[in-house]
Design a protein around this motif. Sequence first.
Motif: not given
Length: 171
Positions: A148-154
């Motif tokens: 979830x955090x990685x998706x938000x950042x990407x």
Amino acid sequence: MKVISKVLLTPNCVIDWKASPHMIVSGVTGSTKTNTLEDILLSSMSAKSRLDSQQIGMSAKPYLIDGKGADLASLKSLHPAVTPNQAARVLRIITQNMHKRYDRFSGDFGKVASDYIENGKSVRNIVLIIDELAVLLNDPKLRSEILRYLFDLLVAARQASIYVSPRWGKQ
């Protein structure tokens, strides 16, 4: 002097974080993927540009995540995250930072962190290097949080001058 968002790796390889804010490094075992990530990291942290003497380097704030706790974990002074808990914490901090930057700097499309001055200092670019992400995703309790955090950042980090470079590793 102008701060740039470009990193010179070799005379034929320039990374322009502003034009292409994310990258995935892949290759066979032994093909120097981690060394490439280290070069990107160190060049991004540099205060001097190797491209143009009239420009200064990114002086980016680095964040490291190394799922195997191997090569990048040896850079102890940069406090790399090596466990799934540590990785989730780093990603949470960077995601929160991204949202704070949006709140402060919204409405100025096209600017990068160095265009903003706060308390007499430029806001620093952030570079996140993730090595062996697949290892971290094997943790069933933290997998969805990390993703979830990685998706938000990407999806959205570029506008906040946060640049993400994951290396998945074997799955």
